[in-house]
Write an enzyme that holds these catalytic residues in place. Structure first.
Site, mmCIF file in Angstrom:
data_model
loop_
_atom_site.group_PDB
_atom_site.id
_atom_site.type_symbol
_atom_site.label_atom_id
_atom_site.label_comp_id
_atom_site.label_asym_id
_atom_site.label_seq_id
_atom_site.Cartn_x
_atom_site.Cartn_y
_atom_site.Cartn_z
ATOM 1 N N HIS A 269 0.928 -1.150 -0.210
ATOM 2 C CA HIS A 269 -0.126 -0.044 0.064
ATOM 3 C C HIS A 269 0.837 1.350 0.156
ATOM 4 O O HIS A 269 0.515 2.454 -0.172
ATOM 5 C CB HIS A 269 -0.949 -0.054 1.249
ATOM 6 C CG HIS A 269 -1.999 -1.035 1.303
ATOM 7 N ND1 HIS A 269 -2.873 -1.229 0.246
ATOM 8 C CD2 HIS A 269 -2.195 -2.014 2.041
ATOM 9 C CE1 HIS A 269 -3.832 -2.219 0.229
ATOM 10 N NE2 HIS A 269 -3.241 -2.688 1.621
ATOM 11 N N ALA A 270 1.999 1.278 0.300
ATOM 12 C CA ALA A 270 2.882 2.472 0.511
ATOM 13 C C ALA A 270 2.930 3.133 -0.737
ATOM 14 O O ALA A 270 3.262 2.456 -1.898
ATOM 15 C CB ALA A 270 4.396 2.044 1.032
#
Ligand SMILES: [Zn+2]
Length: 378
Positions: free
Chosen positions: A136-137
């Site tokens: 998700h980063a």
């Protein structure tokens, strides 16, 4: 590739770090997997080994993350947290600041990058970093428990060496950070199977998100309805993923093996058993291409640990499908769903559940077949 060389990426360094106790993300999962496979004799001997990762180098981290973000992450972790960092998601409820946050994130990413390096050099055919999978980063933000996007970085590093990369993400949440990173590129095909984003974080990953420009058709999203069970999931996998993989013919597979789609996961609502992951690993291995696998989500700790140990047993050739309970040694796995060996008991599916799930999946399959398949000559 007949004799496979499977490498398990782990270091006791990881044991120094943990998210805050009230946070669902538990770094001890990697340690627990390591304990189990060690006790089962699956870390040494022909074709299997354990390698300690090196922390990711800053110059490599900058291939995906901005210097501003890396600086904010490092200084926030050292106690100088400010509004600018919070605006980048650092220090939020999902991505809290904890002791050793920067060192942990860089070491975890280093695990996945060490794996990529070993695959590129031919030292590994399969590498598994259970401390990776932070999909998700973003380049300049932390999100969904993720600070450094190790899987995006690995895809970048592999693509730089002219490899055709298949990124497959079976975490129950959309692999948004990786999908976005390659949204306009055709040298990295990203496929994510996840719970319908209408009902789950991060709210993206609908079937009509298929990439743009050069990358059109090279981003595939398979949203799945709440309650999706083994057979329905495998149907989607076999009808969508397998033909696309065969047509794309990757040089290397990056496999984000978050297992929060397992039944009983406290953060999501699918109903899989770990037999699905065993089957998917079998499928991936049948392509005879190098596989870089990582961990990811998985918030029922016992189920997660068992699923990853099972995946490793197949990666390293120890699982031959027979009941391995005799090989369990003194390991005690506490879970009601556990039957024998590392495998979950099959879950019964009612007519009602079938009716709620099957039509929705069929619709998604048809849409993807129409929009994406022709781009790949299917
Ligand atoms: Zn997840």
């Amino acid at each position: 590739m007949t004799t496979k060389n499977a490498v398990f990426i782990y270091s006791s360094e990881f044991e120094k770090y943990s998210y805050p106790p009230e946070h669902p993300f538990n770094t001890v999962r990697a340690t627990r997997v390591r304990e189990i496979i060690y006790s089962m004799g699956m870390l040494s001997g022909s074709g299997k080994s354990e390698v300690a990762p090196k922390p990711a180098e800053r110059i490599v981290l900058k291939k995906f993350h901005t210097a501003r973000y890396l600086h904010a992450l490092k200084t926030a972790a050292a106690g100088h947290w400010d509004v600018e960092a919070l605006q980048m998601g650092i220090g939020s409820q999902d991505c809290p600041i904890f002791k050793g946050l920067y060192e942990y994130s860089v070491l975890a990413a280093g695990g996945t990058l060490t794996a990529a390096k070993m695959i590129l050099s031919g030292q590994a055919d399969i590498a598994f970093n259970p401390s990776g999978g932070y999909h998700h980063a973003g380049p300049e933000h932390a999100a969904g428990f993720c600070y450094i996007n190790d899987v995006a970085l690995a895809c970048i590093v592999l693509a730089e060496q002219e490899k055709r990369v298949l990124y497959l993400d079976v975490d129950v949440h959309h692999g948004d950070g990786v999908a976005q990173a390659f949204y306009d590129r055709s040298d990295v095909l990203t496929i994510s199977l996840h719970q319908n984003p209408k009902t789950l974080f991060p709210g993206t990953g609908f079937e009509n998100e298929i990439g743009t420009g050069e990358g059109k058709g090279y981003c595939v999203n398979v949203p799945l309805p709440v309650g999706t069970y083994d057979q329905a999931y495998l149907k989607a996998f076999e009808t969508i993923v397998l033909p696309l993989m065969a047509a794309y013919n990757p040089d290397v597979i990056v496999f984000e093996l978050g297992v929060d789609a397992l039944a009983g996961d406290p953060l999501a609502n699918l109903r899989l058993t770990n037999n699905v992951y065993a089957e998917i690993v079998d499928h991936l291995m049948s392509f005879n291409k190098p596989i870089l696998a990582t961990g990811g989500g998985g918030y029922n700790i016992e189920n997660t640990v068992r699923a990853w140990a099972l995946a490793w047993s197949i990666f390293c050739g120890a699982d031959r499908g027979e009941d391995m309970s005799h090989a369990m040694g003194g390991v005690f796995l506490e879970s009601t769903e556990w039957q024998a060996g590392l495998r979950d008991r099959a879950l019964a599916v009612t007519e009602q559940q079938r009716n709620a799930v099957q039509p929705a999946i069929e619709k998604v399959i048809q849409k993807i077949k129409k929009s994406v398949f022709p781009i790949h000559g299917l």
